[in-house]
Design an enzyme around this catalytic site. Structure first.
Site, PDB file in Angstrom:
ATOM      1  N   SER A 137      53.981  45.096  36.946  1.00  0.00           N
ATOM      2  CA  SER A 137      54.001  46.377  37.655  1.00  0.00           C
ATOM      3  C   SER A 137      55.182  47.190  37.142  1.00  0.00           C
ATOM      4  O   SER A 137      56.215  46.631  36.746  1.00  0.00           O
ATOM      5  CB  SER A 137      54.169  46.145  39.159  1.00  0.00           C
ATOM      6  N   TYR A 149      59.182  42.203  46.157  1.00  0.00           N
ATOM      7  CA  TYR A 149      58.012  42.193  45.269  1.00  0.00           C
ATOM      8  C   TYR A 149      58.405  42.545  43.834  1.00  0.00           C
ATOM      9  O   TYR A 149      57.967  41.889  42.882  1.00  0.00           O
ATOM     10  CB  TYR A 149      56.994  43.202  45.814  1.00  0.00           C
TER      11      TYR A 149
HETATM   12  N1  LIG Z   1      47.578  48.845  43.339  1.00  0.00           N
HETATM   13  C1  LIG Z   1      48.709  49.206  42.739  1.00  0.00           C
HETATM   14  O1  LIG Z   1      49.190  50.323  42.899  1.00  0.00           O
HETATM   15  C2  LIG Z   1      49.395  48.234  41.812  1.00  0.00           C
HETATM   16  C3  LIG Z   1      50.433  48.733  40.987  1.00  0.00           C
HETATM   17  C4  LIG Z   1      51.056  47.873  40.090  1.00  0.00           C
HETATM   18  C5  LIG Z   1      50.669  46.551  40.006  1.00  0.00           C
HETATM   19  N2  LIG Z   1      49.675  46.084  40.828  1.00  0.00           N
HETATM   20  C6  LIG Z   1      49.288  44.674  40.686  1.00  0.00           C
HETATM   21  O2  LIG Z   1      47.932  44.631  40.299  1.00  0.00           O
HETATM   22  C7  LIG Z   1      47.330  43.436  40.772  1.00  0.00           C
HETATM   23  C8  LIG Z   1      46.061  43.780  41.530  1.00  0.00           C
HETATM   24  O3  LIG Z   1      46.417  44.664  42.572  1.00  0.00           O
HETATM   25  P1  LIG Z   1      45.314  45.398  43.459  1.00  0.00           P
HETATM   26  O4  LIG Z   1      45.820  46.764  43.724  1.00  0.00           O
HETATM   27  O5  LIG Z   1      43.963  45.221  42.887  1.00  0.00           O
HETATM   28  O6  LIG Z   1      45.477  44.572  44.834  1.00  0.00           O
HETATM   29  P2  LIG Z   1      44.396  44.167  45.918  1.00  0.00           P
HETATM   30  O7  LIG Z   1      43.322  45.194  46.010  1.00  0.00           O
HETATM   31  O8  LIG Z   1      45.174  43.823  47.153  1.00  0.00           O
HETATM   32  O9  LIG Z   1      43.760  42.832  45.295  1.00  0.00           O
HETATM   33  C9  LIG Z   1      44.549  41.673  45.140  1.00  0.00           C
HETATM   34  C10 LIG Z   1      43.667  40.552  44.647  1.00  0.00           C
HETATM   35  O10 LIG Z   1      44.493  39.368  44.555  1.00  0.00           O
HETATM   36  C11 LIG Z   1      43.856  38.306  45.258  1.00  0.00           C
HETATM   37  N3  LIG Z   1      44.829  37.416  45.847  1.00  0.00           N
HETATM   38  C12 LIG Z   1      45.912  37.724  46.591  1.00  0.00           C
HETATM   39  N4  LIG Z   1      46.528  36.603  47.011  1.00  0.00           N
HETATM   40  C13 LIG Z   1      45.811  35.558  46.504  1.00  0.00           C
HETATM   41  C14 LIG Z   1      45.919  34.145  46.601  1.00  0.00           C
HETATM   42  N5  LIG Z   1      46.892  33.559  47.305  1.00  0.00           N
HETATM   43  N6  LIG Z   1      45.007  33.380  45.971  1.00  0.00           N
HETATM   44  C15 LIG Z   1      43.999  33.951  45.273  1.00  0.00           C
HETATM   45  N7  LIG Z   1      43.837  35.274  45.143  1.00  0.00           N
HETATM   46  C16 LIG Z   1      44.729  36.069  45.769  1.00  0.00           C
HETATM   47  C17 LIG Z   1      43.020  39.009  46.354  1.00  0.00           C
HETATM   48  O11 LIG Z   1      41.905  38.195  46.691  1.00  0.00           O
HETATM   49  P3  LIG Z   1      41.676  37.413  48.075  1.00  0.00           P
HETATM   50  O12 LIG Z   1      42.339  38.198  49.159  1.00  0.00           O
HETATM   51  O13 LIG Z   1      40.181  37.335  48.166  1.00  0.00           O
HETATM   52  O14 LIG Z   1      42.280  36.072  47.854  1.00  0.00           O
HETATM   53  C18 LIG Z   1      42.536  40.249  45.598  1.00  0.00           C
HETATM   54  O15 LIG Z   1      41.373  39.965  44.872  1.00  0.00           O
HETATM   55  C19 LIG Z   1      48.393  42.727  41.613  1.00  0.00           C
HETATM   56  O16 LIG Z   1      49.041  41.742  40.834  1.00  0.00           O
HETATM   57  C20 LIG Z   1      49.356  43.854  41.965  1.00  0.00           C
HETATM   58  O17 LIG Z   1      50.652  43.362  42.229  1.00  0.00           O
HETATM   59  C21 LIG Z   1      49.030  46.900  41.718  1.00  0.00           C
END
Ligand SMILES: NC(=O)c1ccc[n+]([C@@H]2O[C@H](COP(=O)([O-])OP(=O)(O)OC[C@H]3O[C@@H](n4cnc5c(N)ncnc54)[C@H](OP(=O)(O)O)[C@@H]3O)[C@@H](O)[C@H]2O)c1
Length: 276
Positions: A137, A149
């Site tokens: 990130s 985080y």
């Molecule tokens: N959205 C942003 O603005 C942003 C910016 C920079 C980086 N990121 C990074 O991008 C990645 C995806 O983010 P996103 O926005 O798509 O988030 P999201 O919509 O909250 O999705 C997170 C995913 O991770 C899975 N997950 C979380 N904890 C888990 C666990 N203990 N075991 C297995 N799976 C788990 C969730 O699945 P389940 O709940 O079904 O387990 C879900 O599929 C993350 O690493 C986040 O830190 C996001």
């Protein structure tokens, strides 16, 4: 057909990765805790004619994680690409957060990335091809107050940097994806368009393109790219120095003769380079 394993594929960016890879003719192993969400992503993947395997696992739990590690090290069903995407944020101030939640954040954002990569790499290196995408990130660069985080994502950036250097010449590529704010559904969309908000599909496409070019860091969006490019400047010379210093150390453990050591061979395959 090549196979990719995507963690956090039940929604958000992971589901988008699965969709874009399936469009390129890549089969998918989809990992997360929410079976219904994984089945929805699997239906999309199958709609593109690719195979989808659903693997329900809590990556913060060592026993559950072991099933994913086993799948990654199965030589009979090779995984050509690992996308370490699953992650979450304990958004409270560090001192106000439960220690248990902070540990789960480390187990998901750091330990799972390390252990799954550790399971996937030996097969990839033996085959002389493969790739790992680690979702970090932009927060990993920021000394932002409050949540811890950002420090977990700083680890993902540092891990990828050192691993990518160690993998040079092995035929296996590794890249850190460093997005700013994305409209994955977990944030409320802004009232008016802003270059600070990124479209997940564009982020994934940029990442796959950068991987194909052999890059080790992908920062989508011009604002984020400008800031990261500036911050990375001194590190570029450090990397060059480390490369020179490491040359002597790596002599004598060059790949076996006859093994394919074509950098990014997976990402240059016609199937991955197909229209998206
Ligand atoms: N959205 C942003 O603005 C942003 C910016 C920079 C980086 N990121 C990074 O991008 C990645 C995806 O983010 P996103 O926005 O798509 O988030 P999201 O919509 O909250 O999705 C997170 C995913 O991770 C899975 N997950 C979380 N904890 C888990 C666990 N203990 N075991 C297995 N799976 C788990 C969730 O699945 P389940 O709940 O079904 O387990 C879900 O599929 C993350 O690493 C986040 O830190 C996001």
């Amino acid at each position: 057909m090549p196979t990719a394993l995507v963690t956090g594929a039940s929604r958000g960016l992971g589901a988008v990765f699965a969709d874009r890879l399936a469009r390129r003719g890549i089969d998918l192993v989809l990992v997360a805790r929410d079976r219904d969400g994984l089945e929805r992503t699997a239906a999309t993947v199958r709609g593109h004619g690719a195979v989808a395997e659903v693997l329900v696992a809590d990556l913060a739990d060592p026993d559950a994680r072991a099933s994913v590690e086993l799948r990654l090290s199965d030589a009979d069903r090779p995984v050509d690409m690992l996308v370490n995407n699953a992650g979450f944020e304990v958004s409270d101030e560090f001192v106000n957060s439960e220690l248990r939640d902070l540990q789960t954040q480390i187990d998901t954002n750091i330990t799972a990335v390390m252990s799954l990569t550790h399971s996937a790499l030996p097969g990839m290196i033996a085959r002389g091809s493969g790739s790992v995408i680690n979702v970090a990130s932009f927060a990993g660069y920021l000394p932002s107050p409050g949540s811890s985080y950002a420090s977990t994502k700083a680890w993902v950036l540092a891990f990828t940097d050192t691993m990518a250097a160690s993998l040079a010449g092995s035929g296996v590529g590794m890249i850190a994806l460093c997005p700013g704010r994305m409209l994955t559904g977990k944030h409320k969309a802004p009232d008016s368009p802003s270059p600070l908000w990124l479209e997940p599909a564009a982020v994934v496409e940029q990442c796959l393109r950068d991987l194909e070019r052999g890059r080790t860091l992908c920062t989508p969006g011009w604002i984020y790219r400008t800031v990261v490019g500036t911050l990375e400047m001194p590190r570029r010379s450090l990397r060059a120095a480390a490369k020179l210093a490491g040359r002597g150390r790596t002599q004598g453990r060059r790949p076996k003769a006859g093994t394919q050591h074509d950098t990014q061979s997976l990402t240059r395959s016609p199937s991955l380079n197909g229209a998206a």
